[in-house]
Design a protein around this motif. Structure first.
Motif, mmCIF file in Angstrom:
data_model
loop_
_atom_site.group_PDB
_atom_site.id
_atom_site.type_symbol
_atom_site.label_atom_id
_atom_site.label_comp_id
_atom_site.label_asym_id
_atom_site.label_seq_id
_atom_site.Cartn_x
_atom_site.Cartn_y
_atom_site.Cartn_z
ATOM 1 N N GLY A 307 -49.005 18.504 64.896
ATOM 2 C CA GLY A 307 -49.175 19.935 64.711
ATOM 3 C C GLY A 307 -48.896 20.393 63.292
ATOM 4 O O GLY A 307 -49.046 19.616 62.331
ATOM 5 N N ALA A 309 -46.155 21.308 61.710
ATOM 6 C CA ALA A 309 -44.945 20.803 61.017
ATOM 7 C C ALA A 309 -44.471 21.744 59.912
ATOM 8 O O ALA A 309 -44.336 21.350 58.748
ATOM 9 C CB ALA A 309 -45.206 19.391 60.464
ATOM 10 N N ARG A 319 -46.535 12.900 56.403
ATOM 11 C CA ARG A 319 -47.295 11.639 56.400
ATOM 12 C C ARG A 319 -48.776 11.950 56.563
ATOM 13 O O ARG A 319 -49.164 12.748 57.409
ATOM 14 C CB ARG A 319 -46.818 10.736 57.533
#
Ligand SMILES: NC(=O)C1=CN([C@@H]2O[C@H](COP(=O)(O)OP(=O)(O)OC[C@H]3O[C@@H](n4cnc5c(N)ncnc54)[C@H](O)[C@@H]3O)[C@@H](O)[C@H]2O)C=CC1
Ligand SMILES: NCC(=O)COP(=O)(O)O
Length: 339
Positions: A307, A309, A319
Motif C-alpha cells: 500500500g 506506506a 523497497r
C-alpha cells in the motif's frame, strides 16, 4: 529500443504515499532493475520536490505520451495530470483525490488510444478516496467499470491475483467486510472466478492445464458440515462444475494446511474465499517480490502488492522490488511475442 515499442503508463497513486518515490527510484535504477520504458501520470512539481527530499538525482521531463519511450533513457517522462500539488509526504489531503482518480483514468485512456501498452498503478489511499465520493472499493473494481465503458461488448470481470515466484493466489470476494463474506459467496461466483483464473493462466501466463486449489471457508473446510455448511453447499458444487468443465480444480481445502512448502507443490494457484485468507500467506511468503495483477480485463494492469506506506514516503527507504516486478510483468504480459 524497438521502433514500435509502446511505453507502460504508471499512475502516480496517493501523492502522500510512496508512489512518487517508487517511480523516481525505479527510473534512477532502470538499468540495474531491467525495466521497460514507462511514463508517470501525475504532478511534475511534486515529483521534483520528492526527488529532492530523497536526495535522488533524478531528471524529469514533461512529455506527450508518444515522446515517452525516446525520453526514458534521459529523464523520467511525466504526463502532467491535474494541477500542481504540494509535496507533503504522509499527510492526507482531500484536494488531491481528483488528480489521483484522473491519473488512473488517463492511463486507461492511453491504452485504449494506443499510446501505452499496459497500466501499472501506484498505491492509493482507499479510505481517503471514499471520503471524497469515490464509489469503488479499489482499483480492481474501478478498472472493471472503466473497461466496460471503454471496451463495450468485451467481457470485463476483474479478478485480483497476487502473483509471486513461490505462490499465486486469487481472492473470490475482495474488498468487503468479513461479515458479508458468507452471504456474498455463491457457486456461480466461485465458478466464474475460477474460469477466468484458469483461462488467463493459460492464455497470459503459459500454463497448459493450471491446477487450482480451492479453499474452504470454515475451519477444516467445515468438517462435513459440522463447522459451517458453505463448504459443502456452495464450494463443493462449484468444484464439481469446474471439473466437469475440464478445469483442474481440487478442494475445498482447509486453508490452514494449504500454504506450507510441500502443499504448494500440488497446485499452481489458490482461490481463497476472502481477501485475508489468501493475501496473508501471499504477502508473508513474497511481500517484496509479489505483483498484484488484474485478470479478466481487456488490457494489462499490474501493481505492487503493498500500500501507500505513509511512514516511508519521502525517506528514500521504500523497497522498489514489487514495483519493479510489476513493470517487468506488465511488459511480459503486454508483449508476449518478445518473451
Ligand atoms: N493497490 C493499492 O492501491 C493498495 C492500497 N493500499 C492502501 O494503502 C494504505 C496503507 O495500507 P497498509 O495496510 O498500511 O499497507 P502498506 O503496504 O502501506 O504498509 C504495511 C507495512 O509495510 C511496509 N511497506 C509497504 N510498502 C513497502 C515498501 N515498498 N518497502 C518497504 N516497506 C513497505 C509499510 O512501511 C508498513 O510497515 C491503505 O489506505 C490501503 O487502502 C493497500 C494495498 C494495496
Ligand atoms: N490488498 C490488495 C489491495 O487492496 C489492492 O487493491 P486494488 O486497489 O488493486 O484493487
Amino acid at each position: 529500443m524497438r521502433s514500435n515499442q509502446k511505453p507502460i503508463a504508471v499512475s502516480m497513486g496517493e501523492p502522500a504515499g510512496i508512489g512518487p518515490d517508487l517511480a523516481l527510484i525505479a527510473w534512477a535504477n532502470r538499468k540495474a532493475l531491467g525495466l521497460p520504458p514507462f511514463y508517470i501520470r501525475g504532478d511534475e512539481a511534486l515529483l521534483q520536490e520528492r526527488a529532492q527530499k530523497m536526495g535522488l538525482n533524478a531528471r524529469l521531463r514533461l512529455v506527450a505520451q508518444d515522446e515517452a519511450v525516446a525520453t526514458f533513457t534521459k529523464a523520467l517522462p511525466v504526463v502532467q495530470t491535474g494541477p500542481a500539488l504540494l509535496d507533503q509526504p504522509g499527510v492526507e489531503a482531500p484536494e488531491t483525490a481528483a488528480s489521483v482518480v484522473a491519473a488512473i483514468e488517463g492511463c486507461v485512456d492511453d491504452i485504449k488510444s494506443g499510446h501505452a501498452c499496459a497500466l501499472v498503478t501506484s498505491p492509493i489511499n482507499k479510505a481517503a478516496l471514499y471520503r471524497t465520493g469515490f464509489a469503488f472499493p479499489g482499483h480492481t473494481e474501478y478498472l472493471g467499470s472503466l473497461a466496460e465503458m471503454h471496451w463495450p461488448g468485451e467481457p470485463a470481470k476483474p479478478v485480483m491475483m497476487i502473483a509471486g515466484p513461490e505462490l499465486m493466489v486469487v481472492p473470490v470476494t475482495i474488498h468487503i467486510p468479513i461479515r458479508d463474506v458468507p452471504t456474498s459467496l455463491t457457486t456461480e461466483l466461485i465458478v466464474e472466478t475460477a474460469e477466468i483464473t484458469a483461462r488467463d493462466l493459460k492464455t497470459r501466463f503459459g500454463y497448459t492445464s493450471p491446477r487450482l486449489a480451492i479453499c474452504g471457508l470454515n475451519p477444516h473446510a467445515g468438517e462435513n458440515g459440522s463447522m459451517g455448511t458453505e463448504d459443502r453447499d456452495i464450494i463443493e458444487p462449484a468444484i464439481s462444475r469446474l471439473r466437469a468443465m475440464g478445469i483442474e480444480a481440487t478442494g475445498p481445502h482447509p486453508a490452514d494446511t494449504l500454504f506450507h512448502p510441500p502443499a504448494r507443490q500440488h497446485y499452481d494457484c489458490v482461490l481463497g474465499m476472502y481477501h485475508d485468507q489468501v493475501l496473508i500467506p501471499a504477502k508473508t511468503i513474497g511481500f517484496d517480490e509479489s505483483v498484484n495483477v488484474t485478470l479478466g480485463l481487456p488490457f494489462v494492469r499490474t501493481s505492487p502488492d503493498h500500500g501507500t506506506a505513509y511512514n516511508l514516503a519521502g525517506t528514500g527507504t521504500a523497497r522498489v522490488d514489487s514495483f519493479a516486478a510489476s513493470l517487468r510483468m506488465a511488459d511480459v504480459l503486454a508483449n508476449p511475442e518478445r518473451f
